[in-house]
Design a protein around this motif. Structure first.
Motif, mmCIF file in Angstrom:
data_model
loop_
_atom_site.group_PDB
_atom_site.id
_atom_site.type_symbol
_atom_site.label_atom_id
_atom_site.label_comp_id
_atom_site.label_asym_id
_atom_site.label_seq_id
_atom_site.Cartn_x
_atom_site.Cartn_y
_atom_site.Cartn_z
ATOM 1 N N LYS A 111 43.202 24.658 46.425
ATOM 2 C CA LYS A 111 43.886 25.789 47.083
ATOM 3 C C LYS A 111 43.741 27.084 46.275
ATOM 4 C CE LYS A 111 45.265 22.836 50.112
ATOM 5 N NZ LYS A 111 44.259 22.569 51.147
ATOM 6 N N VAL A 112 42.578 27.264 45.688
ATOM 7 C CA VAL A 112 42.293 28.517 44.974
ATOM 8 C C VAL A 112 41.941 29.583 45.997
ATOM 9 C CG1 VAL A 112 40.591 29.642 43.461
ATOM 10 C CG2 VAL A 112 41.542 27.405 42.844
ATOM 11 N N GLU A 113 42.577 30.747 45.881
ATOM 12 C CA GLU A 113 42.264 31.843 46.806
ATOM 13 C C GLU A 113 41.285 32.780 46.136
ATOM 14 O OE1 GLU A 113 45.804 33.620 48.342
ATOM 15 O OE2 GLU A 113 46.581 31.661 48.962
ATOM 16 N N LEU A 114 40.224 33.126 46.854
ATOM 17 C CA LEU A 114 39.181 33.994 46.294
ATOM 18 C C LEU A 114 39.252 35.365 46.946
ATOM 19 C CD1 LEU A 114 36.299 31.368 46.350
ATOM 20 C CD2 LEU A 114 37.555 32.185 44.347
ATOM 21 N N PRO A 115 38.816 36.409 46.248
ATOM 22 C CA PRO A 115 38.773 37.739 46.877
ATOM 23 C C PRO A 115 37.901 37.691 48.128
ATOM 24 C CG PRO A 115 38.104 37.826 44.548
ATOM 25 C CD PRO A 115 38.292 36.395 44.881
ATOM 26 N N VAL A 116 38.347 38.402 49.194
ATOM 27 C CA VAL A 116 37.618 38.285 50.460
ATOM 28 C C VAL A 116 36.406 39.199 50.558
ATOM 29 C CG1 VAL A 116 39.573 37.446 51.813
ATOM 30 C CG2 VAL A 116 39.183 39.904 51.598
ATOM 31 N N SER A 117 36.317 40.189 49.676
ATOM 32 C CA SER A 117 35.102 40.998 49.695
ATOM 33 C C SER A 117 34.528 41.029 48.290
ATOM 34 C CB SER A 117 35.394 42.423 50.169
ATOM 35 O OG SER A 117 35.774 43.208 49.062
ATOM 36 N N GLY A 118 33.262 41.457 48.209
ATOM 37 C CA GLY A 118 32.592 41.475 46.913
ATOM 38 C C GLY A 118 33.236 42.428 45.930
ATOM 39 N N SER A 119 33.932 43.461 46.431
ATOM 40 C CA SER A 119 34.488 44.459 45.513
ATOM 41 C C SER A 119 35.976 44.247 45.204
ATOM 42 C CB SER A 119 34.277 45.865 46.085
ATOM 43 O OG SER A 119 34.853 45.913 47.357
ATOM 44 N N ASP A 120 36.645 43.365 45.993
ATOM 45 C CA ASP A 120 38.069 43.089 45.700
ATOM 46 C C ASP A 120 38.211 42.370 44.370
ATOM 47 O OD1 ASP A 120 38.832 44.147 48.011
ATOM 48 O OD2 ASP A 120 39.337 42.279 49.016
ATOM 49 N N LYS A 121 39.263 42.711 43.653
ATOM 50 C CA LYS A 121 39.542 41.984 42.403
ATOM 51 C C LYS A 121 40.845 41.230 42.592
ATOM 52 C CE LYS A 121 36.115 43.545 39.866
ATOM 53 N NZ LYS A 121 34.972 42.930 40.478
ATOM 54 N N VAL A 122 40.915 40.066 41.967
ATOM 55 C CA VAL A 122 42.152 39.293 42.002
ATOM 56 C C VAL A 122 42.887 39.518 40.693
ATOM 57 C CG1 VAL A 122 42.974 36.907 41.826
ATOM 58 C CG2 VAL A 122 41.354 37.530 43.576
ATOM 59 N N LEU A 123 44.215 39.650 40.755
ATOM 60 C CA LEU A 123 44.978 39.823 39.511
ATOM 61 C C LEU A 123 44.886 38.558 38.667
ATOM 62 C CD1 LEU A 123 48.264 41.637 40.563
ATOM 63 C CD2 LEU A 123 46.282 42.545 39.324
ATOM 64 N N SER A 124 44.723 38.747 37.354
ATOM 65 C CA SER A 124 44.648 37.578 36.477
ATOM 66 C C SER A 124 45.973 36.833 36.485
ATOM 67 C CB SER A 124 44.356 38.027 35.049
ATOM 68 O OG SER A 124 43.123 38.659 35.031
ATOM 69 N N LYS A 125 45.871 35.519 36.484
ATOM 70 C CA LYS A 125 47.082 34.680 36.472
ATOM 71 C C LYS A 125 47.292 34.149 35.066
ATOM 72 C CE LYS A 125 46.235 32.950 41.157
ATOM 73 N NZ LYS A 125 45.218 33.943 41.502
ATOM 74 N N ASP A 126 48.552 33.957 34.713
ATOM 75 C CA ASP A 126 48.845 33.344 33.418
ATOM 76 C C ASP A 126 48.882 31.824 33.610
ATOM 77 O OD1 ASP A 126 49.478 32.987 30.794
ATOM 78 O OD2 ASP A 126 51.631 33.268 31.103
ATOM 79 N N GLU A 127 47.797 31.310 34.114
ATOM 80 C CA GLU A 127 47.749 29.874 34.427
ATOM 81 C C GLU A 127 46.325 29.382 34.231
ATOM 82 O OE1 GLU A 127 49.675 28.828 38.180
ATOM 83 O OE2 GLU A 127 48.365 27.075 38.325
ATOM 84 N N TRP A 128 46.185 28.173 33.725
ATOM 85 C CA TRP A 128 44.859 27.605 33.502
ATOM 86 C C TRP A 128 44.415 26.772 34.690
ATOM 87 C CZ3 TRP A 128 41.866 28.323 29.087
ATOM 88 C CH2 TRP A 128 42.488 29.003 28.039
ATOM 89 N N LEU A 129 43.090 26.704 34.850
ATOM 90 C CA LEU A 129 42.470 25.770 35.797
ATOM 91 C C LEU A 129 41.465 24.975 34.960
ATOM 92 C CD1 LEU A 129 41.171 26.532 39.348
ATOM 93 C CD2 LEU A 129 39.635 25.452 37.705
ATOM 94 N N ILE A 130 41.450 23.661 35.147
ATOM 95 C CA ILE A 130 40.595 22.824 34.305
ATOM 96 C C ILE A 130 39.420 22.294 35.111
ATOM 97 C CG2 ILE A 130 40.507 20.735 32.890
ATOM 98 C CD1 ILE A 130 43.493 21.255 32.295
ATOM 99 N N VAL A 131 38.211 22.464 34.552
ATOM 100 C CA VAL A 131 36.993 21.937 35.180
ATOM 101 C C VAL A 131 36.419 20.862 34.256
ATOM 102 C CG1 VAL A 131 34.654 22.441 35.974
ATOM 103 C CG2 VAL A 131 36.480 24.128 36.336
#
Ligand SMILES: NC(=O)c1ccc[n+]([C@@H]2O[C@H](COP(=O)([O-])OP(=O)(O)OC[C@H]3O[C@@H](n4cnc5c(N)ncnc54)[C@H](OP(=O)(O)O)[C@@H]3O)[C@@H](O)[C@H]2O)c1
Length: 363
Positions: A148-168
């Motif tokens: 349920k990761v939300e990505l910016p909908v356009s190439g120029s939109d930026k998403v605010l950084s979250k104080d949360e980790w995602l593990i790959v």
């Protein structure tokens, strides 16, 4: 009836044979006929060859990732034109859509058009084009549908950084590097597991922290706890297919976010995985792309179409980058491809886990 060259297999485990009698397909309404320029190999290629998995008919033409040039378009295409360079991964196992032949069909909604302007014919960009398809779309499903990761909908939109980790898990591999890039694009701090010798690969993709995927599981759990400041994560994607147990233990025992929701997604869609209560699990089935006669095929195809549209923008904007962990093999054409496939399957290619890319033809 026009025929063409390529390599085919007569049945599971039968040798690849160079042939010149494959019927050249004709594009349908939203399709194009494209000429194979480069192909990239994926773990699914030897599996299909050895087991027949996902193959719909024999003799079979196979293959997955490609870079190709459009030869002709079907009557209702609106997104691609003759001469365009297109990249992506085919719907696996359907002869006329498979790239181990001179030309094959693509659906205009399932391919990326990232090669534009003066760059379009740059040889390096063409070979890199064959590194993107399966890795990007598989990680796209894993992160957007599964975590349920939300990505910016356009190439120029930026998403605010979250104080949360995602593990790959497996952040040095083809799927994993794209997952790291997508996690960053979604605003997360990304921690990735990989071999110690490949930490720089995951870091280049954007990982802030890495940990050794061959360390004992309790040590890896300890590293995850330290990196994430005691458990500031709720999302784990296993891009290695080797780390379900570790991923689920990390979520169950360490993850500690305020929302309480926990998400696990994995490329492993074949093992028996038991998920502890409170963790939502998603198993990526990218091989269902294009199998629109079944409910799951239809669902995955629709999701991939939406991801293709989104990723197209981010690739063109440079927010997502093709892999540079690939090796272009010596030689060109079907013999070079057959030899590479044999070495890939036998595990004897000396390319240090890099993705094999084979040149098939000049434009
Ligand atoms: N379900 C689907 O729809 C789907 C779609 C695409 C791919 N896949 C599967 O996804 C997997 C990855 O594909 P890929 O193309 O990314 O392969 P790849 O480029 O070879 O990457 C493999 C990754 O797994 C890691 N790894 C290998 N052995 C490991 C171990 N024992 N413990 C932990 N990590 C280990 C590697 O890390 P190091 O090299 O750094 O050790 C690397 O990061 C394959 O199994 C493939 O079949 C599934």
């Amino acid at each position: 009836m026009a025929t063409q060259t390529g390599i085919t297999i007569e049945g599971p485990g039968k040798p690849y044979t160079v042939v010149d009698n494959i019927v050249r397909p004709t594009p349908g309404p939203n399709e194009a006929l494209v000429k194979t320029l480069y192909v990239g190999l994926n773990p699914v290629d030897p599996i299909m060859h050895q087991t027949g998995l996902l193959i719909q008919s024999f003799p079979a033409v196979t293959g997955s990732d490609f870079c190709a040039v459009v030869l002709s378009v079907g009557p209702e295409t609106s997104k691609i034109s003759e001469g365009d360079i297109v990249i992506g991964c085919v719907p696996i196992g359907i002869n006329e859509f498979s790239p181990f032949q001179e030309s094959f069909l693509v659906n205009e909604n399932w391919i990326l058009r990232t090669h534009t302007g003066d760059d379009a014919l740059d040889e390096k960009k063409l070979e890199q084009g064959a590194t993107v398809g399966a890795g990007l779309l598989t990680s796209g499903l894993g992160l957007t549908e599964g975590l349920k990761v939300e990505l910016p909908v356009s190439g120029s939109d930026k998403v605010l950084s979250k104080d949360e980790w995602l593990i790959v898990m497996g952040g040095s591999g083809s799927v994993g590097q794209f997952a790291v890039q997508l996690g960053k694009l979604g605003g997360y701090k990304v921690a990735a597991s990989c071999s110690a010798s490949k930490a720089a690969i995951a870091q280049k993709a954007g990982a802030e922290a890495t940990f050794d995927n061959r360390a004992p599981i309790d040590e890896q759990l300890g590293m995850i706890e330290r990196i994430t400041g005691g458990g500031r994560f709720a999302r784990v994607f296993d891009a290695s297919a080797q780390s379900s147990n570790l991923s689920l233990r990390a979520l169950d025992e360490i993850a500690n976010t305020s929302s309480g929701a926990k998400y696990f997604s994995t490329v492993d869609d074949w093992s028996d995985i038991k998920t502890p209560q409170g963790i939502t699990t998603y198993r990526v089935q990218f091989g269902q792309l294009g199998k629109t006669s079944t409910p799951i095929g239809n669902e995955i195809t629709q999701k991939c179409e939406a991801l293709v549209e989104l990723f197209q923008k981010h690739l063109v904007a440079g927010n997502l980058k093709p892999l540079d962990t690939y090796t272009v093999m010596d030689g060109q054409g079907w013999e070079a491809l057959s030899q590479t496939l044999s070495g890939f399957e036998a595990g004897s290619l000396k390319i240090d886990g890099r993705k094999p890319v084979i040149k098939i033809a000049d434009i």
